[in-house]
Design an enzyme around this catalytic site. Structure first.
Site, PDB file in Angstrom:
ATOM      1  N   MET A   1       0.823  -1.215   0.000  1.00 32.59           N
ATOM      2  CA  MET A   1       0.000   0.000   0.000  1.00 32.59           C
ATOM      3  C   MET A   1       0.851   1.257   0.000  1.00 32.59           C
ATOM      4  O   MET A   1       0.578   2.209  -0.731  1.00 32.59           O
ATOM      5  CB  MET A   1      -0.955  -0.001   1.202  1.00 32.59           C
ATOM      6  CG  MET A   1      -1.980  -1.103   1.186  1.00 32.59           C
ATOM      7  SD  MET A   1      -2.940  -1.175  -0.337  1.00 32.59           S
ATOM      8  CE  MET A   1      -3.975   0.264  -0.171  1.00 32.59           C
TER       9      MET A   1
ATOM     10  N   ASP B   1      10.517   3.142   6.277  1.00 28.33           N
ATOM     11  CA  ASP B   1      10.156   1.779   6.674  1.00 28.33           C
ATOM     12  C   ASP B   1      11.124   1.373   7.771  1.00 28.33           C
ATOM     13  O   ASP B   1      12.281   1.802   7.793  1.00 28.33           O
ATOM     14  CB  ASP B   1      10.265   0.816   5.480  1.00 28.33           C
ATOM     15  CG  ASP B   1       9.476  -0.466   5.698  1.00 28.33           C
ATOM     16  OD1 ASP B   1       8.414  -0.638   5.052  1.00 28.33           O
ATOM     17  OD2 ASP B   1       9.910  -1.302   6.531  1.00 28.33           O
TER      18      ASP B   1
ATOM     19  N   LYS C   1       1.008   0.856  15.368  1.00 21.87           N
ATOM     20  CA  LYS C   1       0.639   2.129  14.741  1.00 21.87           C
ATOM     21  C   LYS C   1       0.727   3.260  15.776  1.00 21.87           C
ATOM     22  O   LYS C   1       1.279   4.328  15.499  1.00 21.87           O
ATOM     23  CB  LYS C   1      -0.772   2.045  14.145  1.00 21.87           C
ATOM     24  CG  LYS C   1      -0.835   1.158  12.880  1.00 21.87           C
ATOM     25  CD  LYS C   1      -2.223   1.123  12.276  1.00 21.87           C
ATOM     26  CE  LYS C   1      -2.462   0.050  11.228  1.00 21.87           C
ATOM     27  NZ  LYS C   1      -1.918   0.235   9.911  1.00 21.87           N
TER      28      LYS C   1
ATOM     29  N   HIS D   1      -8.119   5.906   3.640  1.00 17.98           N
ATOM     30  CA  HIS D   1      -8.127   4.489   3.277  1.00 17.98           C
ATOM     31  C   HIS D   1      -8.124   4.314   1.763  1.00 17.98           C
ATOM     32  O   HIS D   1      -9.139   4.525   1.098  1.00 17.98           O
ATOM     33  CB  HIS D   1      -9.360   3.822   3.914  1.00 17.98           C
ATOM     34  CG  HIS D   1      -9.398   2.344   3.717  1.00 17.98           C
ATOM     35  ND1 HIS D   1     -10.564   1.644   3.566  1.00 17.98           N
ATOM     36  CD2 HIS D   1      -8.402   1.420   3.628  1.00 17.98           C
ATOM     37  CE1 HIS D   1     -10.284   0.357   3.407  1.00 17.98           C
ATOM     38  NE2 HIS D   1      -8.973   0.208   3.441  1.00 17.98           N
TER      39      HIS D   1
ATOM     40  N   ASN E   1      -6.564  -1.462  -2.798  1.00 19.13           N
ATOM     41  CA  ASN E   1      -5.491  -2.185  -3.471  1.00 19.13           C
ATOM     42  C   ASN E   1      -5.976  -2.762  -4.810  1.00 19.13           C
ATOM     43  O   ASN E   1      -7.037  -3.388  -4.821  1.00 19.13           O
ATOM     44  CB  ASN E   1      -5.052  -3.326  -2.528  1.00 19.13           C
ATOM     45  CG  ASN E   1      -3.855  -4.086  -3.024  1.00 19.13           C
ATOM     46  OD1 ASN E   1      -3.095  -3.604  -3.857  1.00 19.13           O
ATOM     47  ND2 ASN E   1      -3.696  -5.297  -2.523  1.00 19.13           N
TER      48      ASN E   1
ATOM     49  N   GLU F   1     -11.433   6.403   0.975  1.00 21.49           N
ATOM     50  CA  GLU F   1     -12.337   6.768   2.074  1.00 21.49           C
ATOM     51  C   GLU F   1     -11.573   7.722   2.998  1.00 21.49           C
ATOM     52  O   GLU F   1     -10.479   7.382   3.472  1.00 21.49           O
ATOM     53  CB  GLU F   1     -12.738   5.517   2.872  1.00 21.49           C
ATOM     54  CG  GLU F   1     -13.733   4.626   2.146  1.00 21.49           C
ATOM     55  CD  GLU F   1     -14.094   3.384   2.961  1.00 21.49           C
ATOM     56  OE1 GLU F   1     -15.288   3.066   3.070  1.00 21.49           O
ATOM     57  OE2 GLU F   1     -13.181   2.709   3.485  1.00 21.49           O
TER      58      GLU F   1
END
Ligand code: NAD
Length: 726
Positions: A342, A361, A425, A468, A471, A480
C-alpha cells in the site's frame, strides 16, 4: 442571456465574408448543447444564411479547455420517460440542424481547442472541416456508449463516411477519447495548430487563422462540395471486409462488456448495416437504433453513475471551520511510512502528481525495495509497457528514503501504511507526532482499526484521520476519508483536496467498523462462504455474482485478498456487529489446512503459476470442495436466489450504515461501491438497483430468508414507504 456570439471577418486574400460563431454558455465552465442552445444555433444559422456574400462559417468556443462538452444530460435525465416519437423527433431535429452545416452554400469549419465530445463532436463532424489545437486538453470522443446510448445526431452516419468504417466503429463502440494528433491521423481533424501560439499572437488567433485559411482554400477550390457529395452515398466496402470487421469488433465488444451493456453492440450493428445505404437512410436507421436505448434500464443506471461521479467531483465536505471559498492549504510534501504494497502505491500516486514524498520503513531492505518500486511505478509508460527512463530520473528526484522518524519533520502530511496492528501504529504516531509542524496531518491507511481508537494518546487528535486507499492503488479510484470523533473539518477538507489531487474520488465517512466499503463488502463475501458451506458448488456461487455483473466472484475474491486476512476482518466485524456477521467456519477450516488463497497457491481454488509477471491460473480443487462442504445440504438454489442471498445482506448493512450515520447520503454508498469494489455500473449502484426492484419486492424476497438469522432482518429504512434513494 445569449450562449453564442456572431462576428464577421473576411477570408484572407479576399473572396468573401466569414461568419465566426463563438459558443460561450453563460454561467457555465463548459458549453453544453441543451435545447435553448440548439434553438439559438438555429437562428444563428438563419442569420448567416440570409447574409450576402458568405464564403464560410467558423464555429468555435470561448471556454478555456472546452469546445463543447456534449448534450445537456440534465435535460436527458428529465426526459427519460418520453414516448418513442418524441425521442425520434429530438434525434431528427438535431440531425436536421447539424445537417445544415453540410448543405449550406458556404464552407463550414469547426475550430476546436479543448474537450470536444458527444453532441459536440457530432456538430464538428457535420462541418466540412475541422481544425484543432494540439493542446493535451483537446480530446475528441463519442462517449455515448458509456451512458448506454449511441450518437443520435448523425455521428454514426457521418463519421464513417468521412474517416472510414473501421475507424468510426472503434470510436463509437469504444467510447474512448483521442488526442488531436491521433484525430489528425484518423482524418477526423484536417489541420493541427500548435497550442503554444507560435506566431506570437496566441493560440486562439492561430486557431482562427488556420480555420480562415481552410475557408479561403475550400471556397476557392470548391472541394468541400465534392466531399459533401462523396459523404452522402453508401460506403464502399466489400462483403468480406464487412464480415471481418463485424466479427472482430463484436469479439472485442463482448470481451469488454461481458454482455451487460447493449449499446456498443447496437452501434456496431447499426453502423455495419447503415454503411450500405445512403446518408439519409443511415440517419433514419440511427434514429431507430437510438430510440430503444434511450430510457432503457442500462441507460438510466449509467446516467445515475454519471451524476454520482459528477457530484463527487464538485462536492467538498461542508468544511465547518474553513472560511467559505478559501482553498484548503495544499500538501506539498507527504511522508509515507511503511514501504509495502500500500505504501508504495500511495507514494507512487503522489509522485505522479508532483508531490514530494518522504518514504520510510523500519526495515532497510524493505525501504530500498520500496523506493525502487515507487519510482518504477511512477514512471511506467503504458504504451511501451516499461519504465520511461527520462521520467524515472525526474520522478526519482521527488522520492527521499528516510530511515528515522526525525527525518519526516518537514512533511505536511504523514500517511501510515505499516502492519495492521494498533499498538505498532500508536507507537509510530508517538514517535512521529512531536517532530511535525503544528499544522501537519497524520493519517492512517488502516482497513479495520477504528480511527478514534488510534487517535488516543495523540497531542493533536484534530489533525488525525483515516485515509483508506484500495489495493491496487494505481487502479482503484476510491479513497475513504475517515473522520474520527475529534478530527477537524480543516483536516478533512485538506485530505479531500489531496485525494482529488492524486486523481482519486474521495468519499468522507464517519468512523465505524469496516468504515463504509468493507462493512458492506464483508456481509456479501461472508454470505458466499456460508452458501459454499451449505454445499452450493464454489464455481456456481462465483458465476451467479459475475452474471449479476460483479468483476470477480466473492469466493475468488477471498482467495485474492487472502483467507487469513478475511478471517481477521471477519472476526473484527463480528466483534463489532455481533450476530449480524456470523463468521463462516469454512474460512477457519481453510486457513487451518494452510489454504491461504492466491498467496500460497491454494484457497477455495487451486492457483497454478503461469509465466513470470503473469497472474496465476485458477483451477477447481477437490480438496477445497471437501473441506468447504463436508456435509452438503439439499438442493442447489437457482441463480436468482443465489444473487438475492449474496446481495441482500449487503443492502441491509448499507441501510444500517446510513442509520448509523456512517455516511449521510445513500448516493455516497452507491458511488463508493462502484469505485471501491467494482459494483456493476450498469446496475446504477446498490441503492439504485434496489429501487428498481422496489421495497415491496425486496421485503418479499427477505421473507423466506428470515430463518437464516438477523442479517436478513428488514431495517427501518427498508420498511419506511418511498424509494431508498428518495
Ligand atoms: P505490507 O506488509 O505490504 O507492508 C507493510 C510495511 O510496513 C512493511 O514493509 C514493513 O516492513 C513496514 N513496517 C512494519 N512495521 C513498521 C513500523 N513500525 N515502522 C515502519 N515500517 C513498518 O502491508 P500492506 O498490505 O501495505 O498494508 C499496510 C496497511 O494498509 C495495513 O494497515 C493494511 O491493513 C492497510 N491496507 C491494506 C490493503 C491491502 O489490500 N493490502 C488495503 C487497504 C488497506
Amino acid at each position: 442571456m445569449s450562449a453564442t456570439r456572431l462576428d464577421w471577418t473576411d477570408t484572407p486574400g479576399g473572396g468573401g465574408r466569414v461568419a465566426v460563431l463563438t459558443l460561450d454558455l453563460p454561467g457555465k465552465s463548459a458549453n453544453l448543447l441543451g435545447s435553448a442552445v440548439l434553438d439559438e444555433l438555429e437562428s444563428r444559422l438563419d442569420e448567416v444564411d440570409a447574409a450576402p456574400g458568405v464564403a464560410g462559417l467558423v464555429i468555435t468556443s470561448a471556454k478555456p479547455g472546452v469546445f463543447i462538452a456534449g448534450a445537456d444530460l440534465t435535460e436527458f435525465a428529465a426526459g427519460l420517460d418520453r414516448p418513442k416519437e418524441d425521442i425520434l423527433a429530438t434525434c431528427e431535429r438535431g440531425q436536421r440542424l447539424f445537417g445544415r452545416l453540410a448543405s449550406c452554400g458556404y464552407a463550414t469549419v469547426a475550430a476546436i481547442d479543448g474537450v470536444c465530445v458527444g453532441g459536440g463532436l457530432e456538430l464538428a463532424v457535420w462541418c466540412d472541416r475541422r481544425v484543432a489545437t494540439d493542446s493535451p486538453k483537446t480530446q475528441l470522443a463519442f462517449p455515448e456508449v458509456k451512458l448506454g446510448l449511441l450518437p443520435g445526431w448523425g455521428g454514426t452516419a457521418r463519421t464513417p463516411r468521412m474517416i472510414g468504417l473501421a475507424n468510426a466503429v472503434e470510436l463509437v463502440t469504444g467510447g474512448e477519447s483521442v488526442s488531436a494528433r491521433e484525430a489528425t491521423r484518423l482524418g477526423l481533424v484536417d489541420d493541427l495548430v500548435s497550442s503554444k501560439g507560435e506566431s506570437g499572437k496566441g493560440k486562439a488567433e492561430d486557431l482562427l487563422s488556420a480555420a480562415l485559411r481552410i475557408v479561403a482554400a475550400d471556397s476557392h477550390s470548391g472541394d468541400f462540395r465534392q466531399d459533401r457529395e462523396r459523404w452522402s452515398g453508401p460506403i464502399e466496402q466489400s462483403e468480406t471486409e464487412l464480415a471481418f470487421l463485424g466479427a472482430t469488433a463484436a469479439a472485442v465488444i463482448q470481451q469488454k462488456t461481458g454482455g451487460h451493456y447493449p449499446a456498443p453492440m447496437a452501434a456496431l450493428e447499426l453502423m455495419l448495416e447503415a454503411s450500405q445505404v445512403d446518408l439519409a437512410a443511415a440517419l433514419e436507421a440511427e434514429r431507430e437504433a437510438f430510440a430503444p436505448l434511450f430510457g432503457s434500464p442500462v441507460n438510466r443506471a449509467l446516467l445515475n453513475v454519471f451524476f454520482l461521479t459528477d457530484r463527487a467531483k464538485k462536492a467538498t465536505p461542508e468544511p465547518r471551520g474553513v472560511s467559505p471559498g478559501s482553498e484548503p492549504r495544499a500538501i506539498e510534501t507527504a511522508a509515507v511510512v511503511g514501504a509495502g504494497i500500500m505504501g508504495q502505491g500511495i507514494a507512487a500516486a503522489s509522485v505522479k502528481r508532483g508531490v514530494r514524498v518522504l518514504l520510510s520503513d523500519s526495515r532497510a531492505d524493505a525501504l530500498a525495495r520500496g523506493a525502487q518500486g515507487v519510482v518504477r511505478e511512477a514512471s511506467y509508460n503504458k504504451q511501451t509497457k516499461g519504465v520511461d527512463a527520462d521520467l524515472a530520473i525526474e520522478r526519482a528526484a521527488l522520492v527521499t528514503p528516510v530511515a528515522e522518524p526525525a527525518g519526516l519533520a518537514s512533511a505536511d502530511l504523514v500517511i501510515e501504511a505499516i502492519v495492521e496492528n494498533a499498538e505498532a501504529k500508536q507507537s509510530l504516531f508517538k514517535a512521529v507526532e512531536p517532530t511535525l509542524g503544528a499544522d501537519a496531518i497524520l493519517a492512517t491507511n488502516t482497513s479495520t482499526i477504528p480511527v478514534t481508537e488510534l487517535a488516543k494518546g495523540l497531542a493533536r487528535p484534530e489533525n488525525f484521520a483515516g485515509l483508506h486507499f484500495f489495493n491496487p492503488v494505481r487502479k482503484m479510484p476510491l479513497v475513504e476519508v475517515i473522520r474520527g470523533e475529534r478530527t477537524s473539518d480543516a483536516t478533512i477538507a485538506r485530505l479531500v483536496a489531496y485525494s482529488k489531487r492524486l486523481g482519486k474520488t474521495p468519499v468522507v465517512v464517519n468512523d465505524g467498523p469496516g468504515f463504509l466499503v468493507n462493512r458492506l463488502l464483508l456481509p456479501y463475501m461472508n454470505e458466499a462462504a456460508l452458501l459454499a458451506e451449505e454445499g452450493v458448488p464454489i464455481k456456481q456461487i462465483d458465476r451467479a455474482a459475475k452474471a449479476f455483473g460483479m468483476p470477480m466472484g466473492p469466493l475468488e475474491l477471498h482467495d485474492v485478498v487472502g483467507l487469513d486476512t478475511c478471517l481477521h476482518a471477519g472476526r473484527v466485524m463480528h466483534a463489532a456487529l455481533g450476530d449480524r456477521i456470523e463468521p463462516a467456519a469454512v474460512i477457519e477450516r481453510l486457513v487451518d489446512a494452510d489454504r491461504l488463497g492466491q498467496k500460497n497457491g491454494k484457497g477455495f481454488y487451486d492457483w497454478r503459476p503461469t509465466k513470470p509477471g503473469r497472474p496465476p491460473k485458477r483451477e477447481d480443487s477437490a480438496e477445497a470442495a471437501k473441506l468447504v462442504a463436508p456435509n452438503p445440504q439439499g438442493e442447489t438454489p437457482n441463480p436468482q436466489s443465489l444473487t438475492d442471498r449474496l446481495l441482500l445482506p449487503m443492502l441491509l448493512e448499507a441501510t444500517r450504515a446510513l442509520e448509523d450515520s456512517i455516511v449521510g447520503d445513500p448516493r455516497d454508498v452507491d458511488l463508493a461501491l462502484i469505485l471501491g469494489i467494482g459494483f456493476p455500473p450498469h446496475r446504477g449502484g446498490l441503492f439504485f438497483w434496489a429501487d428498481t426492484l422496489g421495497k415491496q419486492e425486496l421485503l418479499a424476497k427477505l421473507e423466506p430468508l428470515q430463518p437464516l438469522g438477523k442479517r436478513f432482518e428488514p431495517t427501518d429504512m427498508l420498511r419506511k414507504p418511498g424509494p431508498l434513494l428518495g
